[in-house]
Every structure is written in C-alpha cells, then in structure tokens.
Design a protein around this motif. Sequence first.
Motif, PDB file in Angstrom:
ATOM      1  N   SER A  18       0.833  -1.206   0.000  1.00 60.04           N
ATOM      2  CA  SER A  18       0.000   0.000   0.000  1.00 60.04           C
ATOM      3  C   SER A  18       0.864   1.250   0.000  1.00 60.04           C
ATOM      4  CB  SER A  18      -0.937   0.019   1.216  1.00 60.04           C
ATOM      5  OG  SER A  18      -1.818  -1.059   1.184  1.00 60.04           O
ATOM      6  N   ALA A  19       1.880   1.256   0.847  1.00 62.14           N
ATOM      7  CA  ALA A  19       2.769   2.416   0.924  1.00 62.14           C
ATOM      8  C   ALA A  19       3.488   2.644  -0.400  1.00 62.14           C
ATOM      9  CB  ALA A  19       3.773   2.240   2.063  1.00 62.14           C
ATOM     10  N   ALA A  20       3.927   1.573  -1.041  1.00 67.30           N
ATOM     11  CA  ALA A  20       4.613   1.709  -2.331  1.00 67.30           C
ATOM     12  C   ALA A  20       3.668   2.253  -3.396  1.00 67.30           C
ATOM     13  CB  ALA A  20       5.194   0.362  -2.763  1.00 67.30           C
ATOM     14  N   ALA A  21       2.440   1.749  -3.437  1.00 69.75           N
ATOM     15  CA  ALA A  21       1.463   2.220  -4.426  1.00 69.75           C
ATOM     16  C   ALA A  21       1.100   3.680  -4.172  1.00 69.75           C
ATOM     17  CB  ALA A  21       0.214   1.346  -4.388  1.00 69.75           C
ATOM     18  N   LEU A  22       0.911   4.035  -2.913  1.00 73.23           N
ATOM     19  CA  LEU A  22       0.587   5.415  -2.581  1.00 73.23           C
ATOM     20  C   LEU A  22       1.750   6.341  -2.928  1.00 73.23           C
ATOM     21  CD1 LEU A  22      -1.408   7.407  -1.430  1.00 73.23           C
ATOM     22  CD2 LEU A  22      -0.563   6.853   0.850  1.00 73.23           C
ATOM     23  N   GLY A  23       2.948   5.909  -2.640  1.00 70.82           N
ATOM     24  CA  GLY A  23       4.122   6.707  -2.981  1.00 70.82           C
ATOM     25  C   GLY A  23       4.216   6.945  -4.479  1.00 70.82           C
ATOM     26  N   ALA A  24       3.970   5.921  -5.263  1.00 74.33           N
ATOM     27  CA  ALA A  24       4.011   6.060  -6.723  1.00 74.33           C
ATOM     28  C   ALA A  24       2.929   7.028  -7.203  1.00 74.33           C
ATOM     29  CB  ALA A  24       3.839   4.696  -7.385  1.00 74.33           C
ATOM     30  N   ALA A  25       1.738   6.948  -6.601  1.00 72.87           N
ATOM     31  CA  ALA A  25       0.659   7.872  -6.983  1.00 72.87           C
ATOM     32  C   ALA A  25       1.025   9.309  -6.634  1.00 72.87           C
ATOM     33  CB  ALA A  25      -0.641   7.466  -6.295  1.00 72.87           C
ATOM     34  N   LEU A  26       1.584   9.516  -5.468  1.00 75.03           N
ATOM     35  CA  LEU A  26       1.984  10.867  -5.069  1.00 75.03           C
ATOM     36  C   LEU A  26       3.104  11.399  -5.956  1.00 75.03           C
ATOM     37  CD1 LEU A  26       1.859  10.514  -1.194  1.00 75.03           C
ATOM     38  CD2 LEU A  26       0.280  11.791  -2.643  1.00 75.03           C
ATOM     39  N   ASP A  27       4.022  10.524  -6.335  1.00 73.49           N
ATOM     40  CA  ASP A  27       5.110  10.933  -7.221  1.00 73.49           C
ATOM     41  C   ASP A  27       4.594  11.349  -8.595  1.00 73.49           C
ATOM     42  OD1 ASP A  27       6.986  10.476  -5.262  1.00 73.49           O
ATOM     43  OD2 ASP A  27       7.575   8.502  -6.022  1.00 73.49           O
ATOM     44  N   ALA A  28       3.449  10.812  -8.998  1.00 74.93           N
ATOM     45  CA  ALA A  28       2.891  11.114 -10.311  1.00 74.93           C
ATOM     46  C   ALA A  28       2.242  12.496 -10.364  1.00 74.93           C
ATOM     47  CB  ALA A  28       1.873  10.048 -10.703  1.00 74.93           C
ATOM     48  N   VAL A  29       2.050  13.115  -9.214  1.00 77.33           N
ATOM     49  CA  VAL A  29       1.429  14.434  -9.151  1.00 77.33           C
ATOM     50  C   VAL A  29       2.535  15.478  -9.072  1.00 77.33           C
ATOM     51  CG1 VAL A  29      -0.132  15.912  -7.838  1.00 77.33           C
ATOM     52  CG2 VAL A  29      -0.580  13.465  -7.988  1.00 77.33           C
TER      53      VAL A  29
END
Length: 169
Positions: A18-29
């Motif tokens: 979950s943390a990895a997926a959330l981090g990737a989503a935040l990095d995309a913004v």
Amino acid sequence: MTAAHSHLVDVAQRIRESAAALGAALDAVDVYIEPSVARAVQAERNLYDRIDAEFGLLTSTEAGRRMGSKSTAPRNLAAAVRRDKALLAIARGRQTLFPGFQFGADGRPLPVIRALRELADEAGWSESAVVQWLCAPTTYLDELRPVDLLAGQPERVLDAARRAWSVRW
C-alpha cells in the motif's frame, strides 16, 4: 509458523504494498499535496469500499438490470432515472456507480431518493456528499445512519436531512 504470526506477516506485506502504491501515486502528481487532502481522499475511498462491501456499488448496466430493463443497453435506464433525480451516483475513477442501498426489494429506486436529491439541490449538496451523509451516523437520528432508515422510515430521514443541510453558520 502460527496462524497469528502468518496473519501479521500478511498485514505487514499489505502495508508495504500500500505504501509503495501510494508513494508512486503521489510521485505522479506535480504539485505539493497537503497531508489533509491525501487523508480526505483515502477516507473517501475507504468509505466507498465499505459501501461496496455492505450494499454493492452497481455499474449503470447493473443498475438498469436491477430496475428491470430488458434492453440491450440497460445502462440507459440508469442514466435516465439518475437525470430524473431518482437515483444517486458516485464517480470512482472513470466509472459512475450506483449504491445498492437506494433500490427497494422490487428493484425500483426508493421514492425517498428523489426527495433527498431535491433537498440536496436546494442546499447545494453534491450526490457524493449525500451518499456520504447517508452512510454516516448523525446526531439528527440519535447516532443512527440515515441509510439504515431509508426504506422503513423515509420521512424521518427527510426530516433529518432538512435540519442537517439547512444549518447556516
């Protein structure tokens, strides 16, 4: 390995994923995201997951079929009934989804939904805000969730909505 230990290992793995997926989503913004905004988005997703688990979130095709459409495009019935303000829908990604709690045992939309939509329009509330309000305990109903009273006590829900949505600060 004990069952408890295995469970903890599974939980730890889900947290990492979950943390990895959330981090990737935040990095995309490309803009700074306030932590409160990230928490609000996650809270909304969690709520919709709970609504889906408890009542179902139907696609427009599923909603049309539930209402009895025999058409090759039952989604059109759901869209028309929503436009007529007799159904609520939420957006989830690119999908428009219809919470299952607003359908009676016969598959028809509960009449109270149209009245709630009218009140919401007067108060400037969005469909998603109404769905969220319906699924949360409220002091206007002695900490009961309005959704649990939709079919059996619709007037009580409407009264609570009138009072809750007309508060001016």
